[in-house]
Design a protein around this motif. Structure first.
Motif, PDB file in Angstrom:
ATOM      1  N   PRO A 149       1.013  -1.663  -0.066  1.00 20.86           N
ATOM      2  CA  PRO A 149       0.112  -0.072  -0.131  1.00 20.86           C
ATOM      3  C   PRO A 149       0.458   1.036   0.490  1.00 20.86           C
ATOM      4  CG  PRO A 149      -0.142  -1.203   2.376  1.00 20.86           C
ATOM      5  CD  PRO A 149       0.773  -1.807   0.851  1.00 20.86           C
ATOM      6  N   ASP A 150       1.702   1.099   0.112  1.00 22.90           N
ATOM      7  CA  ASP A 150       3.107   2.199   0.466  1.00 22.90           C
ATOM      8  C   ASP A 150       2.998   2.947  -1.403  1.00 22.90           C
ATOM      9  OD1 ASP A 150       3.343   3.143   2.827  1.00 22.90           O
ATOM     10  OD2 ASP A 150       4.578   1.026   3.566  1.00 22.90           O
ATOM     11  N   SER A 151       3.542   1.973  -2.018  1.00 22.37           N
ATOM     12  CA  SER A 151       4.457   1.890  -3.140  1.00 22.37           C
ATOM     13  C   SER A 151       3.145   2.459  -4.463  1.00 22.37           C
ATOM     14  CB  SER A 151       5.643   0.760  -3.370  1.00 22.37           C
ATOM     15  OG  SER A 151       4.725  -0.378  -4.104  1.00 22.37           O
ATOM     16  N   SER A 152       1.691   1.824  -3.545  1.00 23.26           N
ATOM     17  CA  SER A 152       0.763   2.157  -4.623  1.00 23.26           C
ATOM     18  C   SER A 152       0.385   3.195  -4.685  1.00 23.26           C
ATOM     19  CB  SER A 152      -0.387   0.974  -4.624  1.00 23.26           C
ATOM     20  OG  SER A 152      -0.740   1.356  -3.490  1.00 23.26           O
ATOM     21  N   PHE A 153       0.528   4.250  -4.398  1.00 20.37           N
ATOM     22  CA  PHE A 153       0.174   5.379  -4.714  1.00 20.37           C
ATOM     23  C   PHE A 153       0.524   6.858  -4.672  1.00 20.37           C
ATOM     24  CE2 PHE A 153      -2.996   3.436  -1.732  1.00 20.37           C
ATOM     25  CZ  PHE A 153      -3.869   3.889  -2.331  1.00 20.37           C
ATOM     26  N   ASP A 154       0.659   7.401  -5.770  1.00 17.17           N
ATOM     27  CA  ASP A 154       1.056   8.327  -6.015  1.00 17.17           C
ATOM     28  C   ASP A 154       2.160   9.559  -4.176  1.00 17.17           C
ATOM     29  OD1 ASP A 154       2.910  10.988  -6.825  1.00 17.17           O
ATOM     30  OD2 ASP A 154       1.628  10.635  -8.606  1.00 17.17           O
ATOM     31  N   PRO A 155       2.579   9.965  -3.645  1.00 23.06           N
ATOM     32  CA  PRO A 155       2.791  10.780  -2.790  1.00 23.06           C
ATOM     33  C   PRO A 155       2.363  12.199  -2.765  1.00 23.06           C
ATOM     34  CG  PRO A 155       5.145  10.394  -3.576  1.00 23.06           C
ATOM     35  CD  PRO A 155       4.033   8.821  -4.136  1.00 23.06           C
ATOM     36  N   ARG A 156       2.125  12.999  -4.397  1.00 22.96           N
ATOM     37  CA  ARG A 156       1.741  14.188  -4.745  1.00 22.96           C
ATOM     38  C   ARG A 156       0.421  14.149  -4.949  1.00 22.96           C
ATOM     39  NH1 ARG A 156       6.137  14.035  -9.504  1.00 22.96           N
ATOM     40  NH2 ARG A 156       4.889  12.318  -9.639  1.00 22.96           N
ATOM     41  N   MET A 157      -0.251  13.324  -4.584  1.00 21.40           N
ATOM     42  CA  MET A 157      -1.063  13.258  -5.362  1.00 21.40           C
ATOM     43  C   MET A 157      -2.776  12.865  -3.708  1.00 21.40           C
ATOM     44  SD  MET A 157      -2.222  11.027  -9.132  1.00 21.40           S
ATOM     45  CE  MET A 157      -3.309  11.174  -9.041  1.00 21.40           C
ATOM     46  N   THR A 158      -3.695  13.727  -4.018  1.00 22.14           N
ATOM     47  CA  THR A 158      -4.461  13.989  -1.657  1.00 22.14           C
ATOM     48  C   THR A 158      -5.406  12.362  -2.602  1.00 22.14           C
ATOM     49  OG1 THR A 158      -6.443  14.723  -3.984  1.00 22.14           O
ATOM     50  CG2 THR A 158      -5.044  15.984  -2.165  1.00 22.14           C
ATOM     51  N   ILE A 159      -5.416  11.147  -1.830  1.00 18.85           N
ATOM     52  CA  ILE A 159      -6.189  10.430  -1.385  1.00 18.85           C
ATOM     53  C   ILE A 159      -7.398  10.926  -2.920  1.00 18.85           C
ATOM     54  CG2 ILE A 159      -5.708   9.803   0.006  1.00 18.85           C
ATOM     55  CD1 ILE A 159      -8.256   9.863   1.398  1.00 18.85           C
ATOM     56  N   GLY A 160      -8.032  11.583  -2.290  1.00 21.60           N
ATOM     57  CA  GLY A 160      -9.199  12.189  -3.090  1.00 21.60           C
ATOM     58  C   GLY A 160      -8.934  11.791  -5.350  1.00 21.60           C
ATOM     59  N   GLU A 161      -7.845  12.671  -5.103  1.00 26.92           N
ATOM     60  CA  GLU A 161      -7.362  12.416  -6.446  1.00 26.92           C
ATOM     61  C   GLU A 161      -6.603  11.033  -6.878  1.00 26.92           C
ATOM     62  OE1 GLU A 161      -5.540  16.756  -6.658  1.00 26.92           O
ATOM     63  OE2 GLU A 161      -4.558  15.259  -5.730  1.00 26.92           O
ATOM     64  N   SER A 162      -6.665  10.107  -5.858  1.00 29.40           N
ATOM     65  CA  SER A 162      -5.898   8.768  -6.603  1.00 29.40           C
ATOM     66  C   SER A 162      -7.025   7.810  -7.036  1.00 29.40           C
ATOM     67  CB  SER A 162      -5.068   8.596  -5.740  1.00 29.40           C
ATOM     68  OG  SER A 162      -3.734   8.834  -5.238  1.00 29.40           O
ATOM     69  N   PHE A 175      -2.087   8.664   5.816  1.00 30.82           N
ATOM     70  CA  PHE A 175      -2.596   6.787   7.010  1.00 30.82           C
ATOM     71  C   PHE A 175      -1.850   5.885   6.827  1.00 30.82           C
ATOM     72  CE2 PHE A 175      -5.094   9.982   3.852  1.00 30.82           C
ATOM     73  CZ  PHE A 175      -6.328  10.055   4.415  1.00 30.82           C
ATOM     74  N   SER A 176      -2.183   5.171   7.694  1.00 31.01           N
ATOM     75  CA  SER A 176      -1.229   3.633   8.075  1.00 31.01           C
ATOM     76  C   SER A 176      -1.520   2.599   6.983  1.00 31.01           C
ATOM     77  CB  SER A 176      -2.323   3.365   9.322  1.00 31.01           C
ATOM     78  OG  SER A 176      -3.180   3.173   9.270  1.00 31.01           O
ATOM     79  N   GLY A 177      -0.669   1.503   7.530  1.00 28.32           N
ATOM     80  CA  GLY A 177      -0.681   1.004   6.222  1.00 28.32           C
ATOM     81  C   GLY A 177      -2.359   0.585   6.055  1.00 28.32           C
ATOM     82  N   GLY A 178      -2.662   0.214   6.467  1.00 27.75           N
ATOM     83  CA  GLY A 178      -4.142  -0.434   6.334  1.00 27.75           C
ATOM     84  C   GLY A 178      -5.183   0.334   5.912  1.00 27.75           C
ATOM     85  N   GLN A 179      -5.400   1.932   6.551  1.00 28.43           N
ATOM     86  CA  GLN A 179      -6.076   2.780   6.010  1.00 28.43           C
ATOM     87  C   GLN A 179      -6.137   3.162   4.394  1.00 28.43           C
ATOM     88  OE1 GLN A 179      -4.576   5.843   9.332  1.00 28.43           O
ATOM     89  NE2 GLN A 179      -7.442   5.727   9.654  1.00 28.43           N
ATOM     90  N   LYS A 180      -4.571   2.609   4.285  1.00 27.20           N
ATOM     91  CA  LYS A 180      -3.733   3.038   2.688  1.00 27.20           C
ATOM     92  C   LYS A 180      -4.568   1.395   1.780  1.00 27.20           C
ATOM     93  CE  LYS A 180       0.391   4.571   3.720  1.00 27.20           C
ATOM     94  NZ  LYS A 180       1.734   5.289   3.568  1.00 27.20           N
ATOM     95  N   GLN A 181      -4.760   0.502   2.229  1.00 30.16           N
ATOM     96  CA  GLN A 181      -5.011  -0.348   1.613  1.00 30.16           C
ATOM     97  C   GLN A 181      -6.766  -0.694   1.814  1.00 30.16           C
ATOM     98  OE1 GLN A 181      -3.523  -2.349  -0.461  1.00 30.16           O
ATOM     99  NE2 GLN A 181      -2.351  -4.520   0.208  1.00 30.16           N
ATOM    100  N   ARG A 182      -7.319  -0.036   2.497  1.00 29.29           N
ATOM    101  CA  ARG A 182      -9.106   0.697   2.252  1.00 29.29           C
ATOM    102  C   ARG A 182      -8.947   1.113   0.833  1.00 29.29           C
ATOM    103  NH1 ARG A 182     -12.601  -0.071   7.068  1.00 29.29           N
ATOM    104  NH2 ARG A 182     -10.836  -2.084   8.353  1.00 29.29           N
ATOM    105  N   ILE A 183      -8.100   2.592   1.660  1.00 33.08           N
ATOM    106  CA  ILE A 183      -8.037   3.171   0.075  1.00 33.08           C
ATOM    107  C   ILE A 183      -8.064   2.473  -1.126  1.00 33.08           C
ATOM    108  CG2 ILE A 183      -6.851   5.546  -1.126  1.00 33.08           C
ATOM    109  CD1 ILE A 183      -6.406   6.331   1.844  1.00 33.08           C
ATOM    110  N   ALA A 184      -6.929   2.131  -1.499  1.00 36.34           N
ATOM    111  CA  ALA A 184      -6.773   1.223  -2.662  1.00 36.34           C
ATOM    112  C   ALA A 184      -7.804   0.167  -3.144  1.00 36.34           C
ATOM    113  CB  ALA A 184      -5.533  -0.142  -2.560  1.00 36.34           C
ATOM    114  N   LEU A 185      -8.979  -0.488  -2.420  1.00 27.86           N
ATOM    115  CA  LEU A 185     -10.327  -0.643  -2.397  1.00 27.86           C
ATOM    116  C   LEU A 185     -11.083  -0.231  -2.643  1.00 27.86           C
ATOM    117  CD1 LEU A 185     -11.699  -3.647  -2.263  1.00 27.86           C
ATOM    118  CD2 LEU A 185     -11.798  -2.959  -0.197  1.00 27.86           C
ATOM    119  N   ALA A 186     -10.795   0.986  -2.287  1.00 24.27           N
ATOM    120  CA  ALA A 186     -11.600   2.361  -2.854  1.00 24.27           C
ATOM    121  C   ALA A 186     -11.851   2.504  -3.883  1.00 24.27           C
ATOM    122  CB  ALA A 186     -12.022   3.524  -2.230  1.00 24.27           C
TER     123      ALA A 186
END
Length: 454
Positions: A103-116, A157-168
């Motif tokens: 979950p740490d490497s699957s998001f662009d750190p420059r984008m908000t989670i809404g944008e992702s 976000f924590s790792g678990g929260q990021k994986q929830r975001i990945a699911l979203a």
């Protein structure tokens, strides 16, 4: 659950050429995936489980056409994915979404989670930014996060929260199928349970199919309806999770299940030991690919050893063939380095080699013991080629000669193992009967046929 497969994979192969020299001449092939079949239906969760390096993630990349398969067919809703043009392939990828392992490497750190979360919507043609935000907030709420989190960044976000975001994010395009590649392996156990429970809830709500990749049998048991056990690029057992966990048919499946810790302190696990290491997929073993490590590898017809003794002798033979025995290191270890062959304590050296491979003092058959002793003598004398020949001629197994095909052993249950091959089962039964009669005859309980003829 629909009877029509949502995803149907048949004979999938992914081979990589090994090249050498300035002209990139092919000198070998890595068979990462070698002819596997998988089906996933709507509303069903199917698992692929196996050790690291067995080809699970390569299978996912090939199914999603992130890499073009070497061979095989991939049908999605009955249509061949491998022949899709670019536009149709894009539509396919909208219907099939991927959850990555880290979950740490699957998001662009420059984008908000809404944008992702909205990024897949943009890629697939939705330009209304207000709608992007609305959908992202709705999905965050569905996966148990606050709608106010939409403008925050991944590092908050924590790792678990990021994986929830990945699911979203995976749900953003309203997919029919989600492919989850080790979705909880990087998370703490308590967080794993929460994410898996969320995945099940969302599946029940949306009726999506899920293909989950894992090396963790506990995860597979928790969420899957069916499971495919993979070893060195091949499926060795497949079927309903309940049946496979209750009575595994393949020795590799048994070993994987035995590695799962039990919460009961009186229940012992770890009793099934696998020999050696996973073979190189560029040079897989002949016959059954698992025979170099299998604790239940079939014995020669003429012998009936303790299985552990047979496995140990076979380990010596395989190691001798692949790596040889460092004779000087053995002699130095037992304090015989520098001595002439006539002056060596050969019994001490033989015992050291036996102990290294777990071969007992006696293997239970005088003829076999004599052959093994001769091979050890050859090793001590420095003639390892002769030792290899002696062991190969006497201690061979059908498992290295015949490749088992995946066949049905009961309804909706398939296994690729010679222990379940019809001819081999008959042969083993006959062997056991012969051994039993010999034991009885030797014990003097019943006269054998030879006695009656005298």
């Amino acid at each position: 659950m629909s009877d029509q497969p949502l995803l149907e994979v048949s004979g999938l192969k992914q081979h990589y050429p090994i090249t050498q020299g300035l002209l990139n001449r092919q000198v070998g092939t890595v068979k990462a995936v070698d002819g596997i079949d998988i089906q996933v239906r709507a509303g069903e969760t199917v698992g692929i489980v196996g050790e690291s390096g067995c080809g699970k993630s390569t299978t996912v990349r090939s199914i999603l056409q992130l890499e073009e398969p070497t061979d095989g067919t991939v049908l999605f809703k009955g249509e061949p994915v491998t022949s899709f043009e670019q536009e149709k392939l894009k539509k396919f990828r909208r219907s099939v979404q991927l959850i990555f392992q880290d979950p740490d490497s699957s998001f662009d750190p420059r984008m908000t989670i809404g944008e992702s979360i909205a990024e897949p919507l943009i890629i697939h043609g939705m330009r209304n930014t207000d709608k992007h935000r609305s959908i992202a907030m709705n999905l965050l709420d569905r996966v148990g996060l606050s709608t106010n989190d939409v403008d925050r960044y991944p590092h908050e976000f924590s790792g678990g929260q990021k994986q929830r975001i990945a699911l979203a994010r995976a749900l953003a395009t309203n997919p029919s199928l989600i492919v989850a590649d080790e979705p909880v392996s990087a998370l703490d156990v308590s967080i794993q349970a929460n994410v898996l429970s969320l995945l099940e809830d969302l599946q029940a709500e949306f009726g999506i199919g899920i293909l989950i990749i894992s090396h963790n049998m506990g995860v597979i048991r928790e969420v899957c309806d069916r499971v495919n056990v993979m070893y060195l690029g091949e499926i060795v057992e497949s079927g309903p999770v309940e049946r496979i966990f209750e009575s595994p048919a393949h020795p590799y499946t048994t070993a994987l299940l035995d590695s799962v810790p039990s919460p009961d302190p009186d229940t012992k696990t770890g009793s099934v030991q696998l020999s050696g290491e996973v073979p190189d997929p560029s040079d897989p073993p002949t016959g059954c690919r698992f025979h170099t490590r299998c604790p239940a590898v079939i014995q020669p017809d003429d012998y009936d050893f303790e299985q552990s003794a047979w496995r140990a002798v076979l380990d010596l033979r395989i190691h001798l063939r692949k790596h040889g025995i460092n004779r000087e290191a053995v002699l130095e270890f037992v304090g015989e380095s520098g001595n002439s062959l006539d002056g060596m304590n050969t019994t001490k050296i033989k015992n050291a080699i036996r102990n290294e491979f777990g071969i007992p003092e006696r293997i239970g058959d005088s003829t076999a013991e004599q052959i093994l002793d001769q091979a050890l003598e050859s090793i001590i004398a420095g003639n390892q080629e002769s030792a290899q020949k002696q062991l190969r001629n006497e201690f061979s197994t059908v498992c290295e000669q015949k490749h088992p095909s995946l066949s049905t052993v009961e309804t909706d249950r398939n296994v690729a193992c010679l222990l379940h091959d019809g001819q081999q089962v008959t042969k083993l039964a006959q062997k056991q009967e012969t051994i039993a009669r010999r034991v009885v005859r030797n014990a003097g309980g019943v006269k054998g046929e030879d006695s009656f003829s005298q």
